[in-house]
Design a protein around this motif. Structure first.
Motif, short mmCIF file in Angstrom:
data_model
loop_
_atom_site.label_atom_id
_atom_site.label_comp_id
_atom_site.label_asym_id
_atom_site.label_seq_id
_atom_site.Cartn_x
_atom_site.Cartn_y
_atom_site.Cartn_z
N THR A 240 0.84 -1.20 0.00
CA THR A 240 0.00 0.00 0.00
C THR A 240 0.87 1.25 0.00
N HIS A 241 1.94 1.23 0.80
CA HIS A 241 2.87 2.36 0.82
C HIS A 241 3.49 2.58 -0.56
N ALA A 242 3.91 1.50 -1.18
CA ALA A 242 4.55 1.62 -2.50
C ALA A 242 3.57 2.17 -3.53
N LEU A 243 2.34 1.68 -3.49
CA LEU A 243 1.32 2.17 -4.42
C LEU A 243 0.98 3.64 -4.15
N SER A 244 0.91 4.00 -2.87
CA SER A 244 0.61 5.39 -2.52
C SER A 244 1.70 6.33 -3.01
N GLU A 245 2.96 5.90 -2.84
CA GLU A 245 4.06 6.74 -3.30
C GLU A 245 4.05 6.86 -4.82
N ALA A 246 3.77 5.77 -5.51
CA ALA A 246 3.68 5.82 -6.97
C ALA A 246 2.54 6.72 -7.41
N PHE A 247 1.42 6.66 -6.68
CA PHE A 247 0.28 7.51 -7.00
C PHE A 247 0.62 8.98 -6.81
#
Length: 258
Positions: A240-247
């Motif tokens: 979730t952190h990785a996706l949030s940062e990519a977003f």
């Protein structure tokens, strides 16, 4: 037509039946994928059986003017096209402030609800605004997740739902709104983990590794608890952190002037 409201939710009961979309400004007069919202507004009307013609330049000008006149630093806005007046657009605005950082750090609590569904999930019909407005969440919960008849978790009342199960990102592939932010997530996620367009079921809850909501106003919001079941470690997980940062990187690249 223009309207300033204490909240978009309060204004919903007095708005005419039709179709709508909701978004917000960021960093002043900047927006993310406004044209995609307008495209979906036209598609929603088509799915609801009527046609709209949007003057996009005038809409942008009206939104800029309303933001300036209201004196808000940022605003959240709803565009409503009435079925009986498809050449008109009702614009309702409210001040917008980002959610408390604690929600993103700790995650939110959700409940599931059966028997509450939108009659046309692919369209943002105004009837749904009134229907969900009268649903009362338990006081300790942030969002309700609607269930299909077979127990599949579909989407939230005002968000899309995603979960990580067996290392895959899972989200319902049908019976849900094709959210603008959901579309960005599905574009970015394959660089981080496999994606399967198939919702998780109630009996999968104990095995979920992570979960989060997505919407235009919230971005990606971690889910820590569903129906009393702690999700994963009970904290936002690494994917979730990785996706949030990519977003967030995506947003920075794609924000445009209103």
């Amino acid at each position: 037509m223009a309207c300033e409201a204490e909240s978009l939710e309060q204004a919903a009961d007095s708005e005419p039946g039709g179709v709508y979309t909701v978004s917000n400004t960021q960093r002043g007069q900047r927006v993310l994928h406004l044209d995609a919202h307008l495209d979906r507004l036209k598609d929603s009307a088509r799915r609801e059986g009527f046609l709209v013609k949007l003057e996009r330049g005038r809409l942008r000008m009206a939104l800029r003017s309303m933001l300036e006149e209201a004196g808000y630093q940022e605003m959240r806005f709803r565009l409503n096209v009435p079925r009986l007046a498809p050449d008109e657009v009702l614009i309702t605005i409210e001040p917008w402030r980002t959610l408390p950082s604690s929600l993103y750090f700790q995650g939110v609590r959700c409940v599931t609800v059966a028997g509450l569904t939108r009659h046309n999930p692919r369209a943002k019909g105004s009837a749904w605004l009134q229907q969900r407005h009268h649903f009362k969440l338990p006081p300790d919960c942030y969002e309700a997740l609607m269930l299909a008849a077979d127990g599949t978790l579909l989407e939230g009342l005002s968000s899309n739902f995603h979960a990580v199960l067996s290392g895959e990102l899972r989200t319902a592939g049908s019976g849900v709104l094709a959210g603008i932010t959901r579309g960005v997530v599905l574009q970015l996620a394959p660089q981080i983990l496999p994606v399967r367009l198939s919702g998780v079921r109630l009996d999968d809850l104990p095995a979920l590794e992570e979960a989060f909501l997505s919407s235009s106003s919230r971005g990606l919001l971690p889910v820590a608890w569903i129906d009393g079941q702690v999700i994963g470690s009970g904290r936002p997980g690494p994917l979730t952190h990785a996706l949030s940062e990519a977003f967030e990187r995506y947003v920075e690249r794609h924000l445009e002037a209103l």
